[in-house]
Design an enzyme around this catalytic site. Structure first.
Site, PDB file in Angstrom:
ATOM      1  N   ARG A  15       0.843  -1.193   0.000  1.00 51.30           N
ATOM      2  CA  ARG A  15       0.000   0.000   0.000  1.00 51.30           C
ATOM      3  C   ARG A  15       0.880   1.245   0.000  1.00 51.30           C
ATOM      4  NH1 ARG A  15      -3.718  -1.492   5.107  1.00 51.30           N
ATOM      5  NH2 ARG A  15      -1.727  -2.460   5.715  1.00 51.30           N
ATOM      6  N   LYS A  75       1.522   1.979   7.256  1.00 45.75           N
ATOM      7  CA  LYS A  75       1.864   1.203   8.442  1.00 45.75           C
ATOM      8  C   LYS A  75       2.817   1.976   9.347  1.00 45.75           C
ATOM      9  CE  LYS A  75       0.631  -2.165   9.540  1.00 45.75           C
ATOM     10  NZ  LYS A  75      -0.567  -2.367  10.397  1.00 45.75           N
ATOM     11  N   TYR A  94      -1.176   4.550  10.544  1.00 46.80           N
ATOM     12  CA  TYR A  94      -1.565   3.586  11.568  1.00 46.80           C
ATOM     13  C   TYR A  94      -0.367   3.378  12.490  1.00 46.80           C
ATOM     14  CZ  TYR A  94      -5.703   2.243   8.841  1.00 46.80           C
ATOM     15  OH  TYR A  94      -6.902   2.251   8.175  1.00 46.80           O
ATOM     16  N   HIS A  96      -0.904   1.736  16.177  1.00 48.87           N
ATOM     17  CA  HIS A  96      -1.170   0.573  17.035  1.00 48.87           C
ATOM     18  C   HIS A  96      -0.090   0.447  18.123  1.00 48.87           C
ATOM     19  CE1 HIS A  96      -4.391  -0.701  14.385  1.00 48.87           C
ATOM     20  NE2 HIS A  96      -3.580  -0.634  13.356  1.00 48.87           N
ATOM     21  N   GLU A 118      -5.976   5.036  13.645  1.00 46.24           N
ATOM     22  CA  GLU A 118      -6.934   4.147  14.307  1.00 46.24           C
ATOM     23  C   GLU A 118      -7.624   4.771  15.512  1.00 46.24           C
ATOM     24  OE1 GLU A 118      -2.940   3.182  16.266  1.00 46.24           O
ATOM     25  OE2 GLU A 118      -3.663   3.616  14.238  1.00 46.24           O
ATOM     26  N   ASP A 270      -3.103  -6.517  15.445  1.00 43.10           N
ATOM     27  CA  ASP A 270      -2.453  -5.202  15.480  1.00 43.10           C
ATOM     28  C   ASP A 270      -2.511  -4.597  16.875  1.00 43.10           C
ATOM     29  OD1 ASP A 270      -1.425  -4.767  12.906  1.00 43.10           O
ATOM     30  OD2 ASP A 270      -3.387  -4.225  12.123  1.00 43.10           O
TER      31      ASP A 270
END
Length: 372
Positions: A15, A75, A94, A96, A118, A270
Site C-alpha cells: 500500500r 503502516k 496507523y 497501534h 486508528e 495489530d
C-alpha cells in the site's frame, strides 16, 4: 507544506500513503508532495502518474523524511525508519502503539508529533480511518480462514459451504463491529453456519435485523465465547478497544478442547491479539500451529489486496491530510476534536489514554499540548 510519502517497507506491504489523485488535490492547494521512487509501483501507481499529478519524486526514504514536514504512511514506522524521524515533524499513519513499547519509545525519543489513523473518531463515535481497512480485513478473514481449513494448509479439511448431504462448516465471530460484520457477510455468502458474539445488545439487534435467520447472535459472556468457539471450525477474532490492547478471549487451555485442525484468524493482532496464543505473522509466513489449531495472525492483512486497500484508505484519510496541510497540525487539531483524538505522541509525551494504560506510562492531555 511539504508532505512526504515514503515507500512502505513492512513485509509484503504494497500500500502507499497517498494516491496520485490525492497528490493532485494537495498540489492544487499549493502544497509540495515528495514521493519516494517506486512508492506505488507495486500496485500500478507509477512515478509518471505521481509526476503528472504534481508530485516530486525523490530517490530514497532518507530524502523524503529529511525534507518533509508531514509524513503520510500506511503502516507504523519500522525500526529502520526510526532514525529518520525528527522533532517538529508530524507523522500520520496507523500506529497501534498499545502492544508495541519499542515503537512507542522510538517515537518519544524522536520527538515527533504522531497522529494515529486508528484513534481518529467521527461525530457518530465511529473510527472512520480504521473502518475501510476493517472492512477489507473482515472480508479477508473469512476467505483466509476458509483457505486455512484446507488439509494442504494445515486445517481439518473442511469446506465451509458444505455440499449436498454434508453439513456446512461453522464460523464463530468474536466481535460484531465493522470487522465482524464484514466477516459475517462473506461467511454467510459462502454458506457457512455463522455465530456472532458481542457485548452490545444494540449491535446484536442490528446484526439480527440485517442478517435475519442466516446467523446466530450471542451476548458476550465467557460461557458464550467458549461454547461458540469450541464448536466452530473457524473462529475469527474481531474485537477492538480503540487505542488499547485487545482482551484475551481464548486461553491456551481452550485450544485443547477444540477440534484438531480448527482455525483461529486473529484480526485483532495489530492491538496485541485476542487469543492468548496469538503472535504476529507476515504474508510470507502467515500461519503456525499450536496444539493442532492453525493460527492466522497477519498484522497487515489488507496489504494482500494493496490496490483496493490503498484507494479505500485514501478515500477516508484525504480530508484529514488536507486539514493538516492547510491549517498546520496544531490548528487542525484545535478545530476538529475528532482528529484531536488521533494524537498519540507529542514531543516525547503520550497523549492517548489507551496507549498510556496499556504500557504503564504517564499521559498528557491533548488539550494541554494544544494550549502549550
Amino acid at each position: 507544506m511539504k508532505i512526504g510519502v515514503p515507500k512502505e517497507i513492512k513485509n509484503h506491504e504494497y500500500r502507499v500513503g497517498l494516491t496520485p489523485a490525492s497528490v493532485r488535490e494537495l498540489k492544487a492547494r499549493g502544497h509540495r508532495v515528495l514521493v519516494q521512487h517506486d512508492a506505488g509501483a507495486a500496485i500500478g501507481l507509477s512515478d509518471a502518474l505521481y509526476r503528472a499529478a504534481g508530485g516530486e519524486i525523490l530517490n530514497d526514504a532518507a530524502s523524503v523524511f529529511a525534507e518533509a514536514e508531514l509524513i503520510v504512511k500506511v503502516k507504523e514506522p519500522q525500526p529502520e525508519e526510526f532514525a529518520l524521524l525528527r522533532r517538529e515533524q508530524v507523522l500520520f499513519t496507523y500506529l497501534h502503539l498499545a502492544p508495541d513499547r519499542r515503537q512507542t519509545e522510538a517515537l518519544q525519543a524522536a520527538g515527533v508529533t504522531a497522529i494515529a489513523y486508528e484513534t481518529v473518531t467521527s461525530p457518530s463515535g465511529g473510527l472512520p480511518l480504521l473502518a475501510p481497512m476493517s472492512e477489507v480485513a473482515g472480508r479477508m478473514a473469512a476467505l483466509a480462514g476458509a483457505h486455512c481449513l484446507q488439509k494442504s494448509a494445515g486445517g481439518a479439511g473442511v469446506l465451509l459451504c458444505g455440499v449436498p448431504g454434508v453439513a456446512a462448516g461453522k464460523v464463530a465471530i468474536l466481535g460484531g463491529g465493522v470487522v465482524g460484520y464484514n466477516a459475517a457477510l462473506i461467511a454467510v455468502g459462502l454458506g457457512a453456519e455463522v455465530s456472532i458474539v458481542d457485548r452490545s445488545l444494540d449491535r446484536l439487534r442490528w446484526l439480527d435485523q440485517h442478517f435475519g435467520n442466516r446467523i446466530h447472535t450471542r451476548y458476550s459472556t465467557a460461557e458464550a465465547i467458549e461454547s461458540c468457539a469450541l464448536d466452530a471450525d473457524l473462529v475469527i477474532g474481531a474485537v477492538l478497544i480503540p487505542g488499547a490492547a485487545a482482551p484475551k478471549l481464548l486461553q491456551h487451555a481452550d485450544l485443547k478442547r477444540m477440534r484438531p485442525g480448527s482455525v483461529l484468524v486473529d484480526v485483532s493482532i495489530d492491538q496485541g491479539g485476542c487469543f492468548a496464543t496469538s503472535h504476529p505473522t507476515s504474508h510470507a509466513e502467515p500461519t503456525y500451529v499450536v496444539d493442532d489449531i492453525v493460527h492466522y495472525c497477519v498484522s497487515n492483512m489488507p496489504g494482500a489486496v494493496a490496490r483496493t486497500s490503498t484507494f479505500a484508505l485514501n478515500n477516508a484519510t484525504l480530508p484529514f491530510v488536507l486539514a493538516l496541510a492547510d491549517l498546520g497540525w496544531r490548528q487542525a487539531l484545535q478545530e476538529d476534536p475528532h482528529l484531536r483524538r488521533g494524537l498519540n505522541v507529542h514531543q516525547g509525551r503520550i497523549t492517548c489514554s489507551g496507549v498510556a494504560a496499556a504500557l504503564g506510562m504517564e499521559r498528557l492531555e491533548a488539550e494541554e499540548v494544544l494550549n502549550g
